[in-house]
Design an enzyme around this catalytic site. Structure first.
Site, PDB file in Angstrom:
ATOM      1  N   ASP A 118      -2.984   1.176  -8.881  1.00 35.02           N
ATOM      2  CA  ASP A 118      -1.742   1.293  -9.647  1.00 35.02           C
ATOM      3  C   ASP A 118      -0.853   0.084  -9.343  1.00 35.02           C
ATOM      4  OD1 ASP A 118       0.255   2.340 -11.192  1.00 35.02           O
ATOM      5  OD2 ASP A 118       0.893   3.853  -9.747  1.00 35.02           O
TER       6      ASP A 118
ATOM      7  N   LYS B 107      -8.269  -0.482   2.609  1.00 37.39           N
ATOM      8  CA  LYS B 107      -7.482  -0.536   3.849  1.00 37.39           C
ATOM      9  C   LYS B 107      -8.270   0.194   4.934  1.00 37.39           C
ATOM     10  CE  LYS B 107      -3.653  -1.813   5.827  1.00 37.39           C
ATOM     11  NZ  LYS B 107      -3.217  -3.228   5.951  1.00 37.39           N
TER      12      LYS B 107
ATOM     13  N   ASP C  24      -3.822  -5.720   1.389  1.00 35.26           N
ATOM     14  CA  ASP C  24      -2.628  -6.583   1.480  1.00 35.26           C
ATOM     15  C   ASP C  24      -3.010  -8.054   1.333  1.00 35.26           C
ATOM     16  OD1 ASP C  24      -3.790  -5.455   3.750  1.00 35.26           O
ATOM     17  OD2 ASP C  24      -2.178  -6.056   5.082  1.00 35.26           O
TER      18      ASP C  24
END
Ligand code: NAI
Length: 340
Positions: free
Chosen positions: A233, A175, A209
């Site tokens: 995770d 990100k 994303d």
């Protein structure tokens, strides 16, 4: 000489699936001997400490553990023992492979590996409340700790894993568009290290994303995915979903001096004690451990027996839409081992 392994049955469904896995490993002729230890809620109840010194000492000595899931209270209570173990033994690489075993599921022929950084990022556990006026919990802050050393180590592990296992591509999911420093460091180092593997392993980077969306729309474009702790995770449960859920997703926590093998799933308190838990994920983690130890023959025998049991829809547990139990499923795998 059998290898001594620390065995932590764990909480919830842990003892049920661990018993199943130990039985299958024995039936396959794995050269292992167990040193059973406790941790998590079970240990808290029995000895007042969720991570007893005896458990740590045992892993230190054996440098190898097979671990059932450990419950962690949400919001309050003791800190995650899974996270504590990864930090204690510097198990910096969490390797989570997923492969289609259940035919006729949502996707066929999925074969992906997620390499998750396991010791840093938002899971470093550096967090605190900030009091304002009369409110001691007016705000809360968590630190996303990313070190050049840690990033270098996990990225190199991912590329080396790709080379060793004949994988074609590494995707770095990040990100860095928003977290320009912490994630920027990850991305910059990824681009640098990728140059060393040019011609051997293809490299790409993707925003996390978009990666999550593409994993649903076209998972076949991925091969090895590497990312920081929390993103990993989340993505690891998502990729488990591509192949039929958490019951089929194993994981290895690898460090320089120790390795702990476990299922990706948790202690499943909703089904604990009912005898219907699927032992496959922990079994596949145990097979990863056999591979790690070079015990290729029992590893392959278990893989073949497990895959046949699942493919032939024999005694599958309810999470795989079957009406079997942990016991009948284990019997079915052991039966196939006997005839192989
Ligand atoms: P979970 O993974 O335990 O359960 C999620 C769902 O999947 C539940 O419906 C459960 O019944 C099902 N499920 C999980 N494993 C299964 C199996 N082997 N066979 C059949 N169904 C299975 O996640 P949840 O409920 O969020 O967490 C429960 C506890 O586990 C929490 O205390 C959490 O902190 C802990 N946990 C521990 C992990 C570990 O030890 N590595 C990893 C994830 C969670």
């Amino acid at each position: 000489m059998p290898e001594t392994v620390t065995l932590i049955p764990g909480d919830g469904i842990g003892p049920e699936i661990t018993a199943s896995v130990v039985r299958i490993l024995e039936a396959a002729g794995a050269q292992l001997q167990w040193e059973e230890q406790i941790a998590g809620e079970t240990a808290l109840k029995q000895v007042g400490d969720p991570l007893p010194k005896a458990t740590i000492d045992s892993i230190k000595k054996n440098r190898l553990a097979l671990k059932g899931p450990l419950s962690t209270p949400s919001g309050t209570g003791f800190r995650s023992i899974n996270v504590a173990l990864r930090q204690e033994f510097e198990l910096y690489a969490n390797v989570r492979p997923v492969r289609t075993l259940v035919v006729g599921g949502r996707y066929e022929d999925i074969d992906l590996v997620l390499v998750r950084e396991n010791t840093e990022g938002l899971y470093s556990g550096v967090e605190h409340y900030i009091g304002i006026g009369s409110d001691p919990r007016a705000a809360a802050e968590s630190v996303m700790l990313v070190t050049r050393f840690g990033v270098n180590r996990i990225l190199r592990y991912a590329f080396e894993y790709a080379v060793k296992h004949g994988r074609k591509k590494v995707t770095l999911a990040h990100k860095a568009n928003i977290l320009k420093y912490t994630q920027g460091l990850f991305l910059d180092m990824g681009r640098e290290i990728a140059k060393e593997y040019e011609g051997k392993v293809e490299f790409e980077d993707r925003i996390i994303d978009a990666t999550a969306m593409l994993l649903v729309m076209d998972p076949y474009r991925f091969d090895v995915i590497v990312c920081e702790n929390m993103f990993g995770d989340i993505l690891s449960d998502q990729i488990a979903g591509l192949v039929g859920g958490l019951g089929l997703a194993p994981g290895a926590n690898i460090g320089e001096n120790a390795a702990i093998f476990e299922a990706v799933h948790g202690s499943a308190p909703d089904i604990a004690g009912k005898g219907v838990a699927n032992p496959s994920a922990l079994l596949m983690a145990a097979v990863m451990m056999l591979d790690h130890l070079g015990q290729k023959e029992p590893a392959q025998r278990i893989r073949t027996a497990l895959e046949a049991t699942i493919r032939e829809n024999d005694s599958l547990t309810p999470d795989l839409k079957g009406s079997g139990t942990t016991q009948t499923f284990t019997d079915a795998v052991v039966r196939r081992l006997g005839s192989s």
